[in-house]
Write a protein that holds these residues in place. Structure first.
Motif, PDB file in Angstrom:
ATOM      1  N   SER A   1     -34.130  24.610  13.791  1.00 37.14           N
ATOM      2  CA  SER A   1     -34.320  26.054  13.714  1.00 37.14           C
ATOM      3  C   SER A   1     -34.904  26.594  15.021  1.00 37.14           C
ATOM      4  O   SER A   1     -34.559  27.703  15.444  1.00 37.14           O
ATOM      5  N   GLU A   2     -35.759  25.830  15.672  1.00 34.44           N
ATOM      6  CA  GLU A   2     -36.299  26.253  16.975  1.00 34.44           C
ATOM      7  C   GLU A   2     -35.203  26.303  18.025  1.00 34.44           C
ATOM      8  O   GLU A   2     -35.166  27.221  18.851  1.00 34.44           O
ATOM      9  N   LYS A   3     -34.284  25.354  18.001  1.00 30.36           N
ATOM     10  CA  LYS A   3     -33.164  25.348  18.947  1.00 30.36           C
ATOM     11  C   LYS A   3     -32.241  26.544  18.698  1.00 30.36           C
ATOM     12  O   LYS A   3     -31.782  27.186  19.643  1.00 30.36           O
TER      13      LYS A   3
ATOM     14  N   LEU B   1     -33.054  29.430  17.256  1.00 26.00           N
ATOM     15  CA  LEU B   1     -33.775  30.632  17.648  1.00 26.00           C
ATOM     16  C   LEU B   1     -33.790  30.790  19.166  1.00 26.00           C
ATOM     17  O   LEU B   1     -33.558  31.878  19.690  1.00 26.00           O
ATOM     18  N   SER B   2     -34.007  29.712  19.877  1.00 24.63           N
ATOM     19  CA  SER B   2     -33.999  29.738  21.339  1.00 24.63           C
ATOM     20  C   SER B   2     -32.632  30.148  21.873  1.00 24.63           C
ATOM     21  O   SER B   2     -32.526  30.951  22.801  1.00 24.63           O
TER      22      SER B   2
ATOM     23  N   LYS C   1     -37.041  21.800  11.364  1.00 21.91           N
ATOM     24  CA  LYS C   1     -37.876  22.682  12.186  1.00 21.91           C
ATOM     25  C   LYS C   1     -37.387  22.656  13.629  1.00 21.91           C
ATOM     26  O   LYS C   1     -37.274  23.695  14.275  1.00 21.91           O
ATOM     27  N   ASN C   2     -37.084  21.482  14.124  1.00 25.00           N
ATOM     28  CA  ASN C   2     -36.576  21.329  15.487  1.00 25.00           C
ATOM     29  C   ASN C   2     -35.243  22.060  15.635  1.00 25.00           C
ATOM     30  O   ASN C   2     -35.004  22.739  16.630  1.00 25.00           O
TER      31      ASN C   2
ATOM     32  N   HIS D   1     -36.180  38.482  18.060  1.00 24.09           N
ATOM     33  CA  HIS D   1     -36.608  38.055  16.735  1.00 24.09           C
ATOM     34  C   HIS D   1     -37.508  39.148  16.155  1.00 24.09           C
ATOM     35  O   HIS D   1     -38.434  39.614  16.798  1.00 24.09           O
TER      36      HIS D   1
END
Length: 65
Positions: free
Chosen positions: A7-9, A11-12, A4-5, A21
């Motif tokens: 994928s957040e990086k 996406l950012s 999750k961490n 997005h």
């Protein structure tokens, strides 16, 4: 938690490059796929009829694999 961490990086990072997005529907009308791919593609689709009589299916990228 790590994925999750990560994928957040990702996406950012992508957003910082100017991309946006968008959230795609998981279920779409089957005729959209059949018009593009042909009737032979039907055997690979997960389809069902909704309460209004429309034939719907999961997006192909969710079912082919």
């Amino acid at each position: 938690m790590k994925s999750k961490n990560l994928s957040e990086k990702i996406l950012s990072s992508v957003k910082s490059k100017g991309f946006k997005h968008i959230k795609l529907d998981s279920v779409i009308e089957a005729n959209h796929i059949l018009q593009r791919s042909g009737e032979n593609f039907r055997k690979y689709m997960f389809t069902f009829i909704d309460q209004n009589g429309r034939e719907l299916c999961l997006r192909p990228d969710l079912t082919i694999a």
